[in-house]
Design a protein around this motif. Structure first.
Motif, PDB file in Angstrom:
ATOM      1  N   GLU A  31      -9.882   9.136  -2.124  1.00  9.38           N
ATOM      2  CA  GLU A  31      -8.638   8.840  -2.830  1.00  9.38           C
ATOM      3  C   GLU A  31      -7.707  10.041  -2.746  1.00  9.38           C
ATOM      4  O   GLU A  31      -8.094  11.166  -3.082  1.00  9.38           O
ATOM      5  CB  GLU A  31      -8.913   8.494  -4.294  1.00  9.38           C
ATOM      6  CG  GLU A  31      -7.668   8.040  -5.033  1.00  9.38           C
ATOM      7  CD  GLU A  31      -7.944   7.587  -6.458  1.00  9.38           C
ATOM      8  OE1 GLU A  31      -7.075   6.892  -7.028  1.00  9.38           O
ATOM      9  OE2 GLU A  31      -9.014   7.929  -7.002  1.00  9.38           O
ATOM     10  N   ALA A  70      -5.523   4.970  -1.565  1.00  5.11           N
ATOM     11  CA  ALA A  70      -4.730   5.200  -2.778  1.00  5.11           C
ATOM     12  C   ALA A  70      -4.370   3.846  -3.373  1.00  5.11           C
ATOM     13  O   ALA A  70      -4.343   2.830  -2.680  1.00  5.11           O
ATOM     14  CB  ALA A  70      -3.462   5.995  -2.471  1.00  5.11           C
ATOM     15  N   SER A  74      -2.986   6.283  -8.325  1.00  2.00           N
ATOM     16  CA  SER A  74      -3.703   7.442  -7.776  1.00  2.00           C
ATOM     17  C   SER A  74      -3.022   8.769  -8.087  1.00  2.00           C
ATOM     18  O   SER A  74      -3.684   9.793  -8.243  1.00  2.00           O
ATOM     19  CB  SER A  74      -3.864   7.295  -6.258  1.00  2.00           C
ATOM     20  OG  SER A  74      -4.744   6.243  -5.950  1.00  2.00           O
ATOM     21  N   TRP A 171      -6.822  -1.364  -2.108  1.00  2.00           N
ATOM     22  CA  TRP A 171      -6.406   0.009  -1.814  1.00  2.00           C
ATOM     23  C   TRP A 171      -5.413   0.027  -0.660  1.00  2.00           C
ATOM     24  O   TRP A 171      -5.570  -0.720   0.314  1.00  2.00           O
ATOM     25  CB  TRP A 171      -7.603   0.862  -1.390  1.00  2.00           C
ATOM     26  CG  TRP A 171      -8.700   1.042  -2.384  1.00  2.00           C
ATOM     27  CD1 TRP A 171      -9.867   0.330  -2.455  1.00  2.00           C
ATOM     28  CD2 TRP A 171      -8.779   2.036  -3.414  1.00  2.00           C
ATOM     29  NE1 TRP A 171     -10.658   0.823  -3.473  1.00  2.00           N
ATOM     30  CE2 TRP A 171     -10.018   1.859  -4.080  1.00  2.00           C
ATOM     31  CE3 TRP A 171      -7.921   3.052  -3.851  1.00  2.00           C
ATOM     32  CZ2 TRP A 171     -10.425   2.659  -5.150  1.00  2.00           C
ATOM     33  CZ3 TRP A 171      -8.320   3.856  -4.914  1.00  2.00           C
ATOM     34  CH2 TRP A 171      -9.560   3.660  -5.551  1.00  2.00           C
TER      35      TRP A 171
END
Length: 325
Positions: A31, A70, A74, A171
């Motif tokens: 991440e 992300a 995030s 994501w």
């Protein structure tokens, strides 16, 4: 100004998306807040120790794919999620997951290094998440992923309730190949790739309902299999219906002609009942689908993209479980 979009071109010439999933033993997902540079791990928020580790793994030619991920929060959270997906050996239905919650991205390299050495980390956590869907939105790498991937990510996350995304995380992801099929996704832990996907076909993928023939246009292949075998797996999947997604599969290439025009492949699958089947197939270069095209928006020349078709298919062994009442 360059007005060429590789995904538009690929779609216009009718390129088949199958056989374009990349085969990796391990995905390491880190991440990291945006923005990302064209080479993702040169981005501002990626620490030097992680860059060094990624380069070392690359030099060692380990079958590991590092990706940045992300989501919309995030940049706000005070921790970093690290996901390691490792391919199951033998008959498999994908990858198994290890998830780590770290105080910051600077800790990622040390945890990954320990994992590579087989040392466990006390940062590992259990979660109720059953699927991680990666959408390539890496527009600095290829503008098609900004043009098509980013809106798709926005549409999917905006329709959370409608799509029943319980225990599913969506994501944004850095480049994982196939931007000419944007919007393109990886569905983990299975490791299946999809391209030119829209909300309707995505709903079918999520719920395994609807007409499975829709996958004929959007299914790029299963990353646990060699690229040439992915067309064989798609054929068996379309014949078996959504039940196929509950089967464990293994495949290998047995023989390949010197000119790569013909391949002998083998694919085994085990049903939940325990019944086991093995098929072999002759895969032949499909001249009607093999094309010359640019693989990305910035490509300076066209490449020959070879596609295969299942020439013949036969059952070589079966072990059917029967239960007496």
């Amino acid at each position: 100004m360059n007005t060429f979009f590789c995904s538009d071109d690929s779609q216009q010439v009718g390129e088949d998306v199958i056989g374009s999933a990349t085969n990796y033993q391990t995905y390491i997902l880190v991440e990291c807040p945006l923005p990302w540079t064209s080479e993702a791990f040169n981005s501002k928020w990626v620490p030097q120790n992680l860059r060094v580790l990624v380069e070392e793994v690359k030099r060692a030619k380990l079958p590991i794919r590092f990706l940045l991920i992300a989501n919309d929060v995030s940049h706000k959270v005070n921790h970093t999620t690290l996901l390691i997906y490792q391919k199951e050996e033998g008959l498999s239905n994908g990858y198994y997951k290890k998830e780590f919650k770290l105080a910051n991205i600077e800790q990622v390299a040390a945890v990954v290094q320990k994992w590579l050495w087989g040392i466990s980390s006390n940062s590992e956590i259990e979660t109720s998440v059953t699927r991680d869907i990666l959408v390539c939105t890496h527009g600095s790498h290829d503008k098609c992923c900004a043009r098509y991937g980013a809106p798709f990510y926005f549409n999917v996350t905006a329709r959370n309730a409608d799509l029943c995304l319980d225990n599913v995380r969506i994501w944004k992801s850095s480049h994982f190949g196939g931007h000419r099929f944007a919007p393109t996704i990886i569905d983990l832990p299975e490791g299946r790739y999809y391209g030119r996907i829209d909300i309707d076909s995505f709903r079918s993928v999520l719920t395994r309902t609807g007409d499975i023939q829709c996958l004929n246009k959007v299914y790029r292949g299963w990353g646990i299999l060699p690229a040439a075998l992915q067309v064989l797996e798609r054929e068996l999947m379309l014949c078996n219906g959504w039940d196929w997604f509950n089967y464990k599969v293994a495949g290998k290439i047995l023989e390949q002609s010197l000119d790569n025009n013909t391949i002998l492949g083998e694919l085994s699958f085990e049903q939940p009942s325990g019944s086991l089947y093995t098929y072999q197939a002759k895969l032949v270069r499909d001249e009607t689908k093999t094309q010359q095209l640019k693989s990305s928006c910035n490509a300076t020349r066209e490449l020959v993209v070879t596609k295969y078709a299942v020439g013949s298919l036969w059952l070589t062994s079966s072990k059917v479980m029967s239960y007496s009442t």
